[in-house]
Design a protein around this motif. Structure first.
Motif, PDB file in Angstrom:
ATOM      1  N   ILE A  69     -32.924 -20.586 -44.268  1.00 47.78           N
ATOM      2  CA  ILE A  69     -32.541 -21.664 -43.366  1.00 47.78           C
ATOM      3  C   ILE A  69     -31.955 -22.729 -44.108  1.00 47.78           C
ATOM      4  O   ILE A  69     -30.726 -23.117 -43.718  1.00 47.78           O
ATOM      5  CB  ILE A  69     -33.657 -22.420 -42.819  1.00 47.78           C
ATOM      6  CG1 ILE A  69     -34.592 -21.353 -41.892  1.00 47.78           C
ATOM      7  CG2 ILE A  69     -33.776 -23.731 -41.909  1.00 47.78           C
ATOM      8  CD1 ILE A  69     -35.817 -21.805 -41.534  1.00 47.78           C
ATOM      9  N   GLY A  70     -32.096 -22.904 -45.385  1.00 49.59           N
ATOM     10  CA  GLY A  70     -31.352 -23.944 -46.243  1.00 49.59           C
ATOM     11  C   GLY A  70     -30.052 -23.553 -46.442  1.00 49.59           C
ATOM     12  O   GLY A  70     -28.988 -24.232 -46.287  1.00 49.59           O
ATOM     13  N   GLY A  71     -29.807 -22.170 -46.732  1.00 50.16           N
ATOM     14  CA  GLY A  71     -28.524 -21.499 -47.097  1.00 50.16           C
ATOM     15  C   GLY A  71     -27.630 -21.811 -45.865  1.00 50.16           C
ATOM     16  O   GLY A  71     -26.501 -22.128 -45.702  1.00 50.16           O
ATOM     17  N   TYR A  72     -28.259 -21.432 -44.651  1.00 48.43           N
ATOM     18  CA  TYR A  72     -27.477 -21.309 -43.447  1.00 48.43           C
ATOM     19  C   TYR A  72     -27.201 -22.902 -43.000  1.00 48.43           C
ATOM     20  O   TYR A  72     -26.084 -22.826 -42.415  1.00 48.43           O
ATOM     21  CB  TYR A  72     -28.256 -20.497 -42.632  1.00 48.43           C
ATOM     22  CG  TYR A  72     -28.031 -19.210 -42.334  1.00 48.43           C
ATOM     23  CD1 TYR A  72     -26.686 -18.712 -41.360  1.00 48.43           C
ATOM     24  CD2 TYR A  72     -28.616 -17.960 -42.919  1.00 48.43           C
ATOM     25  CE1 TYR A  72     -26.340 -17.462 -41.346  1.00 48.43           C
ATOM     26  CE2 TYR A  72     -28.126 -16.704 -42.733  1.00 48.43           C
ATOM     27  CZ  TYR A  72     -26.887 -16.333 -42.116  1.00 48.43           C
ATOM     28  OH  TYR A  72     -26.829 -15.256 -41.962  1.00 48.43           O
ATOM     29  N   ALA A  73     -27.865 -23.728 -43.075  1.00 46.92           N
ATOM     30  CA  ALA A  73     -27.570 -24.979 -42.821  1.00 46.92           C
ATOM     31  C   ALA A  73     -26.386 -25.575 -43.675  1.00 46.92           C
ATOM     32  O   ALA A  73     -25.519 -25.868 -42.903  1.00 46.92           O
ATOM     33  CB  ALA A  73     -28.693 -25.920 -43.433  1.00 46.92           C
ATOM     34  N   ALA A 226     -29.977 -24.391 -50.046  1.00 42.98           N
ATOM     35  CA  ALA A 226     -28.751 -25.043 -49.969  1.00 42.98           C
ATOM     36  C   ALA A 226     -28.191 -24.798 -51.672  1.00 42.98           C
ATOM     37  O   ALA A 226     -26.865 -24.796 -51.360  1.00 42.98           O
ATOM     38  CB  ALA A 226     -28.842 -26.532 -49.761  1.00 42.98           C
ATOM     39  N   LEU A 227     -28.819 -24.953 -52.658  1.00 45.26           N
ATOM     40  CA  LEU A 227     -28.311 -24.695 -53.991  1.00 45.26           C
ATOM     41  C   LEU A 227     -27.708 -23.323 -53.901  1.00 45.26           C
ATOM     42  O   LEU A 227     -26.595 -23.020 -54.741  1.00 45.26           O
ATOM     43  CB  LEU A 227     -29.263 -24.913 -55.007  1.00 45.26           C
ATOM     44  CG  LEU A 227     -29.659 -26.557 -54.948  1.00 45.26           C
ATOM     45  CD1 LEU A 227     -30.680 -26.674 -55.899  1.00 45.26           C
ATOM     46  CD2 LEU A 227     -28.718 -27.383 -55.660  1.00 45.26           C
ATOM     47  N   PHE A 228     -28.460 -22.341 -53.550  1.00 41.28           N
ATOM     48  CA  PHE A 228     -28.073 -21.087 -53.683  1.00 41.28           C
ATOM     49  C   PHE A 228     -26.884 -20.520 -52.839  1.00 41.28           C
ATOM     50  O   PHE A 228     -26.109 -20.065 -53.309  1.00 41.28           O
ATOM     51  CB  PHE A 228     -29.257 -20.227 -53.075  1.00 41.28           C
ATOM     52  CG  PHE A 228     -29.302 -18.645 -53.245  1.00 41.28           C
ATOM     53  CD1 PHE A 228     -29.212 -18.171 -54.491  1.00 41.28           C
ATOM     54  CD2 PHE A 228     -28.802 -17.819 -52.164  1.00 41.28           C
ATOM     55  CE1 PHE A 228     -29.041 -16.756 -54.629  1.00 41.28           C
ATOM     56  CE2 PHE A 228     -28.864 -16.426 -52.562  1.00 41.28           C
ATOM     57  CZ  PHE A 228     -28.945 -15.738 -53.845  1.00 41.28           C
ATOM     58  N   ALA A 229     -26.483 -21.398 -51.515  1.00 45.02           N
ATOM     59  CA  ALA A 229     -25.387 -21.323 -50.725  1.00 45.02           C
ATOM     60  C   ALA A 229     -24.238 -21.684 -51.704  1.00 45.02           C
ATOM     61  O   ALA A 229     -23.143 -21.130 -51.598  1.00 45.02           O
ATOM     62  CB  ALA A 229     -25.502 -21.762 -49.531  1.00 45.02           C
ATOM     63  N   ASN A 230     -24.399 -22.798 -52.469  1.00 44.16           N
ATOM     64  CA  ASN A 230     -23.400 -23.352 -53.212  1.00 44.16           C
ATOM     65  C   ASN A 230     -23.166 -22.414 -54.371  1.00 44.16           C
ATOM     66  O   ASN A 230     -22.046 -22.445 -54.813  1.00 44.16           O
ATOM     67  CB  ASN A 230     -23.756 -24.676 -53.854  1.00 44.16           C
ATOM     68  CG  ASN A 230     -23.313 -25.810 -52.898  1.00 44.16           C
ATOM     69  OD1 ASN A 230     -22.280 -25.990 -52.738  1.00 44.16           O
ATOM     70  ND2 ASN A 230     -24.315 -26.584 -52.120  1.00 44.16           N
TER      71      ASN A 230
END
Lengths: 314, 88
Positions: A69-73, A226-230
């Motif tokens: 969810i954090g990544g997709y956000a 979110a960090l992982f998506a970055n």
């Protein structure tokens, strides 16, 4: 306050982590900066799981859902052209916390194996929701076109800046986690783990306390997402597959359940072994599995228990 | 390696009530029917009141989710599963 032996281990490991980009630059091996950033991101996720698993006694088998969810956000926001890092890092934990609130509200009515299974059920629902998002790549995943934008001073496109960004989150969360665990809230949570009936008889509304802990853990794991998506600039449903939840669970068990710093060691051991063994053989899990069994058999609190056994006074 | 079977078997046991053989038998039939019916009928059913494209998208996703939704619903109403074994 004198540091305990575990405190010394934590400080030494964190100091070593802080030096990784310097050593990597000196050794001309920038690959390790990315690898250790990945280690720290999973460490954040594993510590957040340990908050409810080790201290709360709630075995959540759906923790990867919040990572997703954090990544997709981040992925979806930047897909629509919103690249502000402040928005990304507010929305990601908020969305994960909202999901954790709903999931926890239903799941915490059950206990034991039923709790494990219902958290798994919810994470599978989130997984298939991700697969069905055709607009955002569906099964193939979504490329994150740009890093979260924190202005020109903190440029996350620079791997070293991103590394210290993640490192700061890890340190802040470890300190915060230490405070939570020692607070009245944390002690209540541990009390409910050891003797639920007694805490209820004492008049504590443990459902609310557990739900609060569940939401905090979800929000922190959303941040890790979110960090992982970055880091990878890519999100796909595979980051919330149930085997990923199992991996995070394994990191916690490997490092030491019910310790704050154990999961960090567990994440490091798991991912570093994976990267070393995978170079060696594609069946690296055949070696990792027995190692995990050995650690669980011979140490009650994982790797941290092996390095620094708990002092007798606890 | 057999992951999909593993997970559905867990879902069956939990819906039936852990430790109940009768429950596992009934839940296995229930899960099988819900899953197959979802895959066969959910898409045409959704197409009745959604656009074709939206139904094509949502149908298969909901069908894969159906057994987990069933499990969550059962556990919400009966936290011990449908047929908890007696004497505990």
């Amino acid at each position: 306050m004198a540091l305990s032996r575990r405190g010394v281990v934590a400080v030494i490991c964190l100091a070593a982590l802080a030096l990784v980009p310097v050593v990597a630059a000196a050794a001309d091996a920038p690959y390790y900066v990315g690898l250790f950033a990945r280690v720290m991101i999973f460490a954040i996720a594993a510590v957040s799981l340990d908050l409810i698993l080790g201290y709360g006694g709630l075995v959540s088998f759906g923790h990867a859902a919040y990572l997703g969810i954090g990544g997709y956000a981040v992925g979806i926001l930047s897909f629509h052209g919103i690249s502000s890092g402040f928005v990304h890092f507010a929305v990601a934990p908020a969305a994960a916390a909202a999901a954790a609130l709903v999931i926890g509200f239903v799941s915490l009515r059950t206990a034991g194996v039923y709790f494990i299974m219902i958290t798994l059920a919810f994470s599978q629902m989130v997984y298939f929701l991700g697969v069905s998002l055709n607009q955002y790549g569906g099964d193939d995943g979504l490329n994150v076109t740009r890093h979260s934008d924190f202005g020109s001073r903190v440029d996350l496109a620079d791997p070293v800046v991103l590394y210290y960004f993640v490192f700061a989150f890890l340190v802040v969360f470890l300190v915060l986690g230490g405070r939570i665990v020692r607070s009245r809230f944390g002690v209540l949570l541990q009390g409910a783990r050891s003797n639920e009936r007694r805490m209820i008889a004492l008049g504590f509304p443990i459902f609310r306390y557990r739900l609060a802990a569940f939401v905090i853990a979800g929000a922190v794991c959303g941040l890790a997402g979110a960090l992982f998506a970055n880091l990878t600039l890519f999100v796909s449903p595979s980051i919330m597959h149930w085997t990923r939840s199992g991996e995070i669970l394994m990191m916690v068990i490997l490092g030491g359940i019910g310790t704050l710093f154990g999961p960090v060691l567990g994440a490091a051991a798991y991912l570093l072994l994976e990267s070393v063994l995978a170079r060696w053989s594609e069946h690296w899990q055949a070696i990792l599995g027995p190692l995990l069994i050995l650690v669980v058999l011979f140490s009650k609190s994982g790797l941290l228990g092996l390095i620094a056994p708990r002092p007798p006074d606890g | 390696m057999g992951e999909s079977v593993l997970i559905s078997a867990f879902v069956v046991i939990v819906i039936g009530g852990i430790g109940s053989i009768r429950g596992a038998f009934i839940a296995a039939l229930l899960v099988g029917i819900v899953d197959a019916a979802g895959r066969a009928y959910l898409r045409p059913l959704l197409a009745l009141f959604m656009s074709r494209a939206a139904a094509d998208n949502a149908g298969p996703a909901l069908a894969s989710m159906s057994i987990y939704i069933l499990m969550a619903a059962v556990l919400f109403i009966r936290p011990q599963g449908l047929f908890p074994p007696k004497g505990r």
